[in-house]
Motif scaffolding. Structure first.
Motif, PDB file in Angstrom:
ATOM      1  N   GLU A   1       0.791  -1.079   0.117  1.00  0.00           N
ATOM      2  CA  GLU A   1      -0.131   0.090   0.148  1.00  0.00           C
ATOM      3  C   GLU A   1       0.838   1.137  -0.014  1.00  0.00           C
ATOM      4  OE1 GLU A   1      -2.784  -0.307   3.130  1.00  0.00           O
ATOM      5  OE2 GLU A   1      -3.570  -2.185   2.232  1.00  0.00           O
ATOM      6  N   LEU A   2       1.094   1.658  -1.151  1.00  0.00           N
ATOM      7  CA  LEU A   2       2.309   2.728  -1.332  1.00  0.00           C
ATOM      8  C   LEU A   2       1.376   4.157  -1.209  1.00  0.00           C
ATOM      9  CD1 LEU A   2       3.944   1.315  -4.573  1.00  0.00           C
ATOM     10  CD2 LEU A   2       4.356   0.896  -2.225  1.00  0.00           C
ATOM     11  N   GLU A   3       2.234   5.162  -0.833  1.00  0.00           N
ATOM     12  CA  GLU A   3       1.592   6.502  -0.447  1.00  0.00           C
ATOM     13  C   GLU A   3       0.219   6.315   0.336  1.00  0.00           C
ATOM     14  OE1 GLU A   3       1.781   9.312  -3.707  1.00  0.00           O
ATOM     15  OE2 GLU A   3       2.701   7.715  -5.029  1.00  0.00           O
ATOM     16  N   TYR A   4       0.301   5.643   1.299  1.00  0.00           N
ATOM     17  CA  TYR A   4      -0.627   5.574   2.325  1.00  0.00           C
ATOM     18  C   TYR A   4      -0.912   6.716   3.158  1.00  0.00           C
ATOM     19  CZ  TYR A   4      -2.928   3.263   6.379  1.00  0.00           C
ATOM     20  OH  TYR A   4      -3.623   2.822   7.422  1.00  0.00           O
ATOM     21  N   ARG A   5      -2.105   7.231   3.206  1.00  0.00           N
ATOM     22  CA  ARG A   5      -2.723   8.350   4.069  1.00  0.00           C
ATOM     23  C   ARG A   5      -4.027   7.873   4.731  1.00  0.00           C
ATOM     24  NH1 ARG A   5      -0.163  10.060  -0.561  1.00  0.00           N
ATOM     25  NH2 ARG A   5       1.296  11.973  -0.349  1.00  0.00           N
ATOM     26  N   LEU A   6      -4.154   8.083   5.908  1.00  0.00           N
ATOM     27  CA  LEU A   6      -5.005   7.571   6.504  1.00  0.00           C
ATOM     28  C   LEU A   6      -5.757   8.578   7.480  1.00  0.00           C
ATOM     29  CD1 LEU A   6      -6.647   5.211   8.567  1.00  0.00           C
ATOM     30  CD2 LEU A   6      -4.552   5.560   9.984  1.00  0.00           C
ATOM     31  N   ILE A   7      -6.981   8.690   7.691  1.00  0.00           N
ATOM     32  CA  ILE A   7      -7.673   9.762   8.577  1.00  0.00           C
ATOM     33  C   ILE A   7      -8.794   8.814   9.351  1.00  0.00           C
ATOM     34  CG2 ILE A   7      -9.533  11.563   8.816  1.00  0.00           C
ATOM     35  CD1 ILE A   7      -8.513  12.473   6.394  1.00  0.00           C
ATOM     36  N   LYS A   8      -8.685   8.937  10.638  1.00  0.00           N
ATOM     37  CA  LYS A   8      -9.545   8.275  11.690  1.00  0.00           C
ATOM     38  C   LYS A   8     -10.293   9.214  12.539  1.00  0.00           C
ATOM     39  CE  LYS A   8      -6.392   4.315  12.989  1.00  0.00           C
ATOM     40  NZ  LYS A   8      -7.077   3.295  12.715  1.00  0.00           N
TER      41      LYS A   8
ATOM     42  N   GLU B   1      -9.804  11.340  -8.001  1.00  0.00           N
ATOM     43  CA  GLU B   1     -11.106  11.271  -6.971  1.00  0.00           C
ATOM     44  C   GLU B   1     -10.302  11.330  -5.690  1.00  0.00           C
ATOM     45  OE1 GLU B   1     -14.580   8.591  -8.530  1.00  0.00           O
ATOM     46  OE2 GLU B   1     -12.295   7.487  -8.704  1.00  0.00           O
ATOM     47  N   ARG B   2      -8.994  11.461  -5.582  1.00  0.00           N
ATOM     48  CA  ARG B   2      -8.358  11.342  -4.078  1.00  0.00           C
ATOM     49  C   ARG B   2      -8.824  12.449  -3.380  1.00  0.00           C
ATOM     50  NH1 ARG B   2      -2.579  11.979  -4.779  1.00  0.00           N
ATOM     51  NH2 ARG B   2      -2.651  11.484  -2.753  1.00  0.00           N
ATOM     52  N   LYS B   3      -8.967  12.232  -2.319  1.00  0.00           N
ATOM     53  CA  LYS B   3      -9.155  13.401  -1.147  1.00  0.00           C
ATOM     54  C   LYS B   3      -8.021  13.792  -0.073  1.00  0.00           C
ATOM     55  CE  LYS B   3     -14.160  12.510  -1.558  1.00  0.00           C
ATOM     56  NZ  LYS B   3     -14.869  14.019  -1.886  1.00  0.00           N
ATOM     57  N   PHE B   4      -7.275  12.715   0.227  1.00  0.00           N
ATOM     58  CA  PHE B   4      -6.267  13.071   1.104  1.00  0.00           C
ATOM     59  C   PHE B   4      -4.832  13.456   0.332  1.00  0.00           C
ATOM     60  CE2 PHE B   4      -8.242   9.165   3.464  1.00  0.00           C
ATOM     61  CZ  PHE B   4      -9.349   9.822   3.695  1.00  0.00           C
TER      62      PHE B   4
ATOM     63  N   ASP C   1      -4.774  21.268   9.898  1.00  0.00           N
ATOM     64  CA  ASP C   1      -5.952  21.936   9.109  1.00  0.00           C
ATOM     65  C   ASP C   1      -6.403  21.142   7.924  1.00  0.00           C
ATOM     66  OD1 ASP C   1      -3.497  22.174   7.478  1.00  0.00           O
ATOM     67  OD2 ASP C   1      -3.505  24.303   7.160  1.00  0.00           O
ATOM     68  N   HIS C   2      -6.105  20.086   7.641  1.00  0.00           N
ATOM     69  CA  HIS C   2      -6.517  19.087   6.719  1.00  0.00           C
ATOM     70  C   HIS C   2      -7.940  18.661   7.154  1.00  0.00           C
ATOM     71  CE1 HIS C   2      -7.357  15.980   3.780  1.00  0.00           C
ATOM     72  NE2 HIS C   2      -6.266  16.475   3.202  1.00  0.00           N
ATOM     73  N   PRO C   3      -9.203  18.663   6.559  1.00  0.00           N
ATOM     74  CA  PRO C   3     -10.235  18.081   6.917  1.00  0.00           C
ATOM     75  C   PRO C   3     -10.246  16.880   7.316  1.00  0.00           C
ATOM     76  CG  PRO C   3     -10.221  19.217   4.635  1.00  0.00           C
ATOM     77  CD  PRO C   3      -9.056  19.310   5.020  1.00  0.00           C
ATOM     78  N   GLY C   4     -11.264  16.420   8.117  1.00  0.00           N
ATOM     79  CA  GLY C   4     -11.301  15.179   8.724  1.00  0.00           C
ATOM     80  C   GLY C   4     -12.580  14.427   7.637  1.00  0.00           C
ATOM     81  N   LEU C   5     -12.810  13.299   8.125  1.00  0.00           N
ATOM     82  CA  LEU C   5     -13.728  12.412   7.463  1.00  0.00           C
ATOM     83  C   LEU C   5     -15.102  13.218   7.321  1.00  0.00           C
ATOM     84  CD1 LEU C   5     -13.229   8.842   8.831  1.00  0.00           C
ATOM     85  CD2 LEU C   5     -12.216   9.763   6.850  1.00  0.00           C
ATOM     86  N   SER C   6     -15.671  13.416   8.256  1.00  0.00           N
ATOM     87  CA  SER C   6     -17.074  14.439   8.397  1.00  0.00           C
ATOM     88  C   SER C   6     -16.778  15.597   7.296  1.00  0.00           C
ATOM     89  CB  SER C   6     -17.699  14.613   9.791  1.00  0.00           C
ATOM     90  OG  SER C   6     -17.836  13.557  10.563  1.00  0.00           O
ATOM     91  N   ASP C   7     -15.817  16.196   7.421  1.00  0.00           N
ATOM     92  CA  ASP C   7     -15.644  17.511   6.536  1.00  0.00           C
ATOM     93  C   ASP C   7     -15.755  17.198   5.049  1.00  0.00           C
ATOM     94  OD1 ASP C   7     -15.543  19.241   8.891  1.00  0.00           O
ATOM     95  OD2 ASP C   7     -13.413  18.712   9.090  1.00  0.00           O
TER      96      ASP C   7
END
Length: 158
Positions: A71-78, A136-139, A149-155
């Motif tokens: 999983e390259l360039e992995y970015r996660l929001i919890k 379509e990426r959002k992260f 300051d990066h939006p979270g999942l709900s945002d």
């Protein structure tokens, strides 16, 4: 650091300390250091992750090593979903690409149970994933910790 040293915040969790624990977990996973992440779990921690059931730090570290090699360039929001006593429920999404350049977004829920020292004893994850186009990426932050300051999942409407 001693492997079993307390990892604050400690249970019982309040809304604020549960949110802090979730962010610390997100930061750790975004650092993609399997050995460091594995130290957040008890020596005999039990996981359910898709069809894999790692038990203990060595198996967790091996699992994460395999995961982040593919999983390259992995970015996660919890995001915190609920908490009670020594348990926390989160929802999350992550994006990555494979070695062919195909992007994916995975969505999931995790249930966590902690020992009194703040180490996670159980992690049960349910995950769904779909291919996405790069546009379509959002992260979109540099690899590593998500900026405050990066939006979270709900945002993001996720």
């Amino acid at each position: 650091m001693v492997d079993d040293a307390p990892r604050p915040p400690l249970p019982p969790f309040t809304a604020a300390t549960a949110r802090e624990k979730v962010r610390l977990a997100e930061d750790g996973w975004n650092g993609r250091d399997p050995a460091k992440v594995a130290r957040a779990y008890t020596p005999d921690s039990q996981w359910r992750n898709r069809a894999e059931f790692p038990t203990g730090r060595a198996e967790i570290e091996a699992f994460l090593t395999r995961k982040w090699r593919r999983e390259l360039e992995y970015r996660l929001i919890k995001e915190l979903w609920a908490h009670d006593g020594n348990r926390i429920a989160v929802r999350y999404a992550y994006e990555y690409r494979d070695d062919s350049g195909q992007w994916f977004r995975a969505y999931g829920n995790e249930n966590w149970e902690f020992e009194e020292n703040g180490l996670m004893a159980r992690r049960h994850a349910s995950i769904n994933e779909l291919p996405i186009r790069e546009e379509e990426r959002k992260f979109h932050w540099p690899l590593g910790r998500r900026p405050d300051d990066h939006p979270g999942l709900s945002d993001l409407g996720l």
